[in-house]
Design a protein around this motif. Structure first.
Motif, mmCIF file in Angstrom:
data_model
loop_
_atom_site.group_PDB
_atom_site.id
_atom_site.type_symbol
_atom_site.label_atom_id
_atom_site.label_comp_id
_atom_site.label_asym_id
_atom_site.label_seq_id
_atom_site.Cartn_x
_atom_site.Cartn_y
_atom_site.Cartn_z
ATOM 1 N N ILE A 100 28.943 32.728 21.522
ATOM 2 C CA ILE A 100 29.808 32.705 22.733
ATOM 3 C C ILE A 100 30.858 31.733 22.569
ATOM 4 C CG2 ILE A 100 29.796 31.936 25.167
ATOM 5 C CD1 ILE A 100 26.794 32.789 25.388
ATOM 6 N N VAL A 101 30.664 30.601 21.974
ATOM 7 C CA VAL A 101 32.092 29.682 22.080
ATOM 8 C C VAL A 101 32.875 30.255 20.901
ATOM 9 C CG1 VAL A 101 32.604 27.571 21.018
ATOM 10 C CG2 VAL A 101 30.583 27.622 22.407
ATOM 11 N N GLU A 102 32.601 30.958 19.855
ATOM 12 C CA GLU A 102 33.483 31.493 18.978
ATOM 13 C C GLU A 102 34.305 32.857 19.590
ATOM 14 O OE1 GLU A 102 30.938 32.241 15.766
ATOM 15 O OE2 GLU A 102 31.405 30.239 14.773
ATOM 16 N N ARG A 103 33.254 33.608 20.464
ATOM 17 C CA ARG A 103 33.876 34.827 21.036
ATOM 18 C C ARG A 103 34.973 34.420 22.072
ATOM 19 N NH1 ARG A 103 30.349 36.973 25.875
ATOM 20 N NH2 ARG A 103 31.383 35.166 26.944
ATOM 21 N N ASP A 104 34.917 33.225 22.759
ATOM 22 C CA ASP A 104 35.934 32.777 23.946
ATOM 23 C C ASP A 104 36.678 31.655 23.265
ATOM 24 O OD1 ASP A 104 34.433 34.414 25.364
ATOM 25 O OD2 ASP A 104 33.312 32.805 26.744
ATOM 26 N N TYR A 105 36.697 31.296 22.071
ATOM 27 C CA TYR A 105 37.560 29.968 21.536
ATOM 28 C C TYR A 105 39.130 30.321 21.495
ATOM 29 C CZ TYR A 105 38.579 25.941 18.768
ATOM 30 O OH TYR A 105 38.963 24.775 18.405
ATOM 31 N N GLU A 106 39.669 31.557 21.295
ATOM 32 C CA GLU A 106 40.961 31.753 21.391
ATOM 33 C C GLU A 106 41.527 31.395 22.757
ATOM 34 O OE1 GLU A 106 44.321 34.850 20.038
ATOM 35 O OE2 GLU A 106 42.494 34.495 18.670
ATOM 36 N N THR A 107 40.852 32.048 23.746
ATOM 37 C CA THR A 107 41.321 31.793 25.122
ATOM 38 C C THR A 107 40.959 30.454 25.755
ATOM 39 O OG1 THR A 107 40.983 34.114 25.799
ATOM 40 C CG2 THR A 107 41.088 32.287 27.498
ATOM 41 N N TYR A 108 39.770 29.754 25.241
ATOM 42 C CA TYR A 108 39.516 28.251 25.518
ATOM 43 C C TYR A 108 40.421 27.346 25.050
ATOM 44 C CZ TYR A 108 36.844 24.192 26.897
ATOM 45 O OH TYR A 108 36.555 22.961 27.318
ATOM 46 N N SER A 109 40.534 27.607 23.713
ATOM 47 C CA SER A 109 41.273 26.566 23.053
ATOM 48 C C SER A 109 42.745 26.700 23.296
ATOM 49 C CB SER A 109 41.230 26.483 21.548
ATOM 50 O OG SER A 109 41.624 27.818 21.273
ATOM 51 N N GLY A 110 43.280 27.833 23.992
ATOM 52 C CA GLY A 110 44.776 28.124 24.461
ATOM 53 C C GLY A 110 45.086 27.088 25.666
ATOM 54 N N TYR A 111 43.973 26.961 26.503
ATOM 55 C CA TYR A 111 44.069 26.235 27.737
ATOM 56 C C TYR A 111 44.054 24.682 27.375
ATOM 57 C CZ TYR A 111 41.942 23.240 31.350
ATOM 58 O OH TYR A 111 41.744 22.198 32.159
ATOM 59 N N ILE A 112 43.264 24.213 26.249
ATOM 60 C CA ILE A 112 43.328 22.867 25.815
ATOM 61 C C ILE A 112 44.587 22.568 25.122
ATOM 62 C CG2 ILE A 112 42.190 21.325 24.266
ATOM 63 C CD1 ILE A 112 40.521 21.853 26.797
#
Length: 435
Positions: free
Chosen positions: A338-350
């Motif tokens: 799940i983390v890898e699936r959402d990582y691009e969007t989530y890390s963009g926020y960070i």
């Protein structure tokens, strides 16, 4: 791990230590758990003998026995036996009239559970003896709300007694980069982003990754999401004591904020309960969330969003707490997917947060914010203002610089540019390669 940074804090503490040779000092140090308060205090003082008292949850008489041994070893003073810390503190105040020394009391807020009357007793003892004393008293605590209550509530006995206050914060971005470069000189921007995303500069989390040689994005994620990982229970360990028996409601609110439900209306409609009091405490008592409003919005504007201040807690609520059922049955591979699936969007926020923080730490700007309209749309990632030199930086942040169109950004900022017509405005793209 070697000792990094804290230069300003060390200078402040050493200046206070010097002053204590003539006048008693009471310094309050606060900061979130794991940020490195104890390590800093153990290294800071060089001119005086240092007594270190850690307030564990045990019988007060047993604590006094431990502390008397410390006094005998460090000061060469035989004080006898004590049944209360107040008695011991009074004896130490007498010693401090002829000897200059430092007394560190760590996790001071625990006295609220062990001996609630101590705060009043300490006030009386301090007030009666401070004029002749040469004690360098350092009071340290990591439960932010309780320390704030003890020292900032005007109805509490120790209110107004501190001569200095230090709020120890996580490492700044330049220090995070230095630590990563020392341990993994070939790091890539993606590795730096993951290191910042997971630790937010908190010393203990950095140490955990350094010990495990987790310096790449993949190794960092696998280190956090592995059976027996230090990080799996960390959010609960850090916050349950802060929140007490009401922690479920606080955790639910933080989980929603971490999952992008950042307005009060969205959170209330999801939980079907009023949350104003909880949000107020999370922001003003616990220092865990921050209410942000768009650039140019007036004080009192209802166009607010709530953000979790701490990077690790943001990640923990977004992925570990949210999928706690999978964590509890040991299916961490599922959570990792799940983390890898959402990582691009989530890390963009960070990544947005990284550049806003970096600009703020540069000391070149009086304010660094974002912008969105009343509908929560037409967002601008960064607006940094230097009112002194009449400069405005308007920035767009994306992981891939090729996806940034500065002409679109200029169009979004038309109204802002009109209101700041006499300012020099720079439009800038920020991406992974600019880290």
């Amino acid at each position: 791990m070697k000792f990094y940074d804290r230069i300003k804090e060390m200078e402040t503490l050493q200046e206070i230590e010097t002053m204590s040779a003539e006048y008693a000092q009471m310094t309050i140090m606060v900061g979130r758990r794991r940020v490195g308060k104890t390590t800093l205090l153990r290294k800071a003082f060089t001119l005086t003998p240092v007594l270190y008292f850690f307030i564990g949850r045990k019988n007060e008489i047993l604590l006094c026995e431990e502390f008397v041994e410390e006094v005998e070893v460090k000061l060469g003073e035989t004080l006898g036996n004590f049944t209360s810390f107040a008695q011991l503190f009074k004896a130490l105040m007498q010693v401090s009239k002829r000897k200059n020394f430092t007394l560190i009391i760590d996790e001071f807020q625990e006295f609220k559970n062990i001996s609630p009357s101590l705060f009043s007793d300490m006030q009386n003892i301090w007030d009666a003896n401070k004029e002749e004393s040469r004690m360098n008293l350092i009071i340290c605590g990591s439960i932010y709300s309780m320390m704030k209550q003890i020292f900032e509530n005007s109805k509490e006995p120790l209110y107004g007694r501190a001569t200095a206050r230090i709020h120890l914060r996580p490492f700044e971005i330049n220090t995070i980069k230095e630590i990563l470069a020392d341990n993994h000189p070939a790091y890539k921007p993606e590795d730096l982003l993951a290191f910042y995303l997971m630790t937010g500069g908190v010393a203990k989390y950095i140490e955990q990754l350094v010990v495990r040689k987790a310096f790449t994005k993949d190794k960092i994620l696998r280190t956090v999401l592995t059976p027996g990982s230090y990080f799996l229970e960390e959010g609960k360990d850090v916050l349950i004591e802060e929140f007490g028996k009401d922690y479920n409601n606080y955790f639910s609110i933080l989980a929603l904020i971490a999952s992008s439900k950042t307005s009060r209306g969205d959170i209330e409609s999801t939980l079907n309960m009023p949350i104003g009091g909880y949000l107020d405490k999370l922001e003003n008592e616990y220092n865990i969330i921050r209410r942000v409003r768009p650039f140019m919005a007036k004080e009192g504007s209802r166009n607010n969003k709530y953000k979790i201040v701490d990077n690790f807690l943001q990640f923990w609520f977004r992925f570990i707490y949210k999928y706690r059922s999978a964590v509890e049955i040991g299916n961490l591979e599922y959570v990792l997917q799940i983390v890898e699936r959402d990582y691009e969007t989530y890390s963009g926020y960070i990544l947005e947060k990284y550049f806003r923080t970096k600009l703020a730490e540069s000391k070149l700007y009086s304010d660094v914010q974002g912008y969105w309209d009343r509908k929560g749309e037409n967002e601008i990632d960064i607006i940094a203002v230097n009112d002194l030199e009449k400069q405005l930086l308007i920035g767009e942040v994306k992981r891939n610089k090729e996806r940034i169109n500065l002409h679109i950004l200029e169009n979004k900022a038309t109204e802002i540019a009109k209101k700041y017509g006499d300012y020099h405005i720079e439009y800038r793209a920020f991406s992974l390669e600019d880290m």
